[in-house]
Design a protein around this motif. Structure first.
Motif, PDB file in Angstrom:
ATOM      1  N   VAL A 124       0.838  -1.207   0.000  1.00 25.63           N
ATOM      2  CA  VAL A 124       0.000   0.000   0.000  1.00 25.63           C
ATOM      3  C   VAL A 124       0.872   1.256   0.000  1.00 25.63           C
ATOM      4  O   VAL A 124       0.665   2.167  -0.804  1.00 25.63           O
ATOM      5  CB  VAL A 124      -0.981   0.005   1.194  1.00 25.63           C
ATOM      6  CG1 VAL A 124      -1.650   1.361   1.345  1.00 25.63           C
ATOM      7  CG2 VAL A 124      -2.014  -1.093   1.032  1.00 25.63           C
ATOM      8  N   ASN A 125       1.851   1.296   0.889  1.00 26.92           N
ATOM      9  CA  ASN A 125       2.727   2.476   0.969  1.00 26.92           C
ATOM     10  C   ASN A 125       3.521   2.677  -0.317  1.00 26.92           C
ATOM     11  O   ASN A 125       3.654   3.803  -0.800  1.00 26.92           O
ATOM     12  CB  ASN A 125       3.671   2.363   2.163  1.00 26.92           C
ATOM     13  CG  ASN A 125       3.001   2.746   3.445  1.00 26.92           C
ATOM     14  OD1 ASN A 125       2.474   3.832   3.581  1.00 26.92           O
ATOM     15  ND2 ASN A 125       3.003   1.836   4.411  1.00 26.92           N
ATOM     16  N   ASN A 126       4.046   1.597  -0.876  1.00 25.43           N
ATOM     17  CA  ASN A 126       4.816   1.685  -2.106  1.00 25.43           C
ATOM     18  C   ASN A 126       3.949   2.208  -3.247  1.00 25.43           C
ATOM     19  O   ASN A 126       4.363   3.108  -3.987  1.00 25.43           O
ATOM     20  CB  ASN A 126       5.406   0.321  -2.451  1.00 25.43           C
ATOM     21  CG  ASN A 126       6.323   0.393  -3.640  1.00 25.43           C
ATOM     22  OD1 ASN A 126       7.215   1.221  -3.697  1.00 25.43           O
ATOM     23  ND2 ASN A 126       6.100  -0.493  -4.604  1.00 25.43           N
ATOM     24  N   CYS A 127       2.746   1.664  -3.400  1.00 21.89           N
ATOM     25  CA  CYS A 127       1.851   2.113  -4.473  1.00 21.89           C
ATOM     26  C   CYS A 127       1.419   3.557  -4.261  1.00 21.89           C
ATOM     27  O   CYS A 127       1.379   4.339  -5.214  1.00 21.89           O
ATOM     28  CB  CYS A 127       0.624   1.207  -4.560  1.00 21.89           C
ATOM     29  SG  CYS A 127       1.031  -0.410  -5.231  1.00 21.89           S
ATOM     30  N   TYR A 128       1.105   3.907  -3.022  1.00 13.45           N
ATOM     31  CA  TYR A 128       0.688   5.283  -2.734  1.00 13.45           C
ATOM     32  C   TYR A 128       1.773   6.271  -3.153  1.00 13.45           C
ATOM     33  O   TYR A 128       1.520   7.239  -3.870  1.00 13.45           O
ATOM     34  CB  TYR A 128       0.370   5.437  -1.245  1.00 13.45           C
ATOM     35  CG  TYR A 128       0.235   6.883  -0.841  1.00 13.45           C
ATOM     36  CD1 TYR A 128      -0.887   7.619  -1.196  1.00 13.45           C
ATOM     37  CD2 TYR A 128       1.244   7.520  -0.124  1.00 13.45           C
ATOM     38  CE1 TYR A 128      -1.012   8.957  -0.844  1.00 13.45           C
ATOM     39  CE2 TYR A 128       1.128   8.850   0.233  1.00 13.45           C
ATOM     40  CZ  TYR A 128      -0.001   9.568  -0.123  1.00 13.45           C
ATOM     41  OH  TYR A 128      -0.112  10.889   0.212  1.00 13.45           O
ATOM     42  N   HIS A 129       3.000   6.034  -2.696  1.00 14.23           N
ATOM     43  CA  HIS A 129       4.082   6.978  -2.981  1.00 14.23           C
ATOM     44  C   HIS A 129       4.472   6.972  -4.461  1.00 14.23           C
ATOM     45  O   HIS A 129       4.729   8.029  -5.035  1.00 14.23           O
ATOM     46  CB  HIS A 129       5.288   6.700  -2.091  1.00 14.23           C
ATOM     47  CG  HIS A 129       5.038   7.046  -0.658  1.00 14.23           C
ATOM     48  ND1 HIS A 129       4.875   8.341  -0.222  1.00 14.23           N
ATOM     49  CD2 HIS A 129       4.883   6.263   0.441  1.00 14.23           C
ATOM     50  CE1 HIS A 129       4.638   8.352   1.080  1.00 14.23           C
ATOM     51  NE2 HIS A 129       4.638   7.101   1.497  1.00 14.23           N
ATOM     52  N   SER A 130       4.485   5.796  -5.081  1.00 12.51           N
ATOM     53  CA  SER A 130       4.802   5.718  -6.510  1.00 12.51           C
ATOM     54  C   SER A 130       3.778   6.490  -7.330  1.00 12.51           C
ATOM     55  O   SER A 130       4.125   7.236  -8.250  1.00 12.51           O
ATOM     56  CB  SER A 130       4.827   4.260  -6.977  1.00 12.51           C
ATOM     57  OG  SER A 130       5.887   3.569  -6.388  1.00 12.51           O
ATOM     58  N   ASN A 131       2.521   6.307  -7.006  1.00 14.58           N
ATOM     59  CA  ASN A 131       1.469   6.983  -7.755  1.00 14.58           C
ATOM     60  C   ASN A 131       1.404   8.471  -7.440  1.00 14.58           C
ATOM     61  O   ASN A 131       1.050   9.276  -8.303  1.00 14.58           O
ATOM     62  CB  ASN A 131       0.129   6.301  -7.514  1.00 14.58           C
ATOM     63  CG  ASN A 131       0.112   4.936  -8.173  1.00 14.58           C
ATOM     64  OD1 ASN A 131       0.509   4.792  -9.308  1.00 14.58           O
ATOM     65  ND2 ASN A 131      -0.332   3.935  -7.449  1.00 14.58           N
TER      66      ASN A 131
END
Length: 81
Positions: free
Chosen positions: A35-42
């Motif tokens: 979740v954190n990785n996708c949030y920050h990447s997006n």
């Protein structure tokens, strides 16, 4: 400097005492990382979704009204799916 090194060693020992992690904890950590990785990447790509909205999309498949979810050449990286 010696006090800092002692503190680092103490923290390392505390962490080592928690291992091995059980399957439930490993699953929770993987989900949190995803979740954190996708949030920050997006967010870098320009997404205006919040962390909570990102979690809802990934964990429950719920989309948020009036917020675009671009999948080709846009916000949602393939790493998230």
């Amino acid at each position: 400097m010696t006090n800092k090194l002692k503190r680092v060693w103490e923290l390392k020992e505390n962490l080592s005492a928690l291992r091995p992690l059980n399957q439930g904890e490993l699953k929770r950590l993987r989900e949190e990382f995803t979740v954190n990785n996708c949030y920050h990447s997006n967010a870098i790509e320009g997404s205006t979704l919040t962390l909570k909205e990102t979690a809802m999309i990934l964990q429950q498949g719920i989309t948020i009204a009036e917020k675009p979810i671009k999948t080709s050449g846009g916000y949602w990286s393939q790493r998230c799916f």
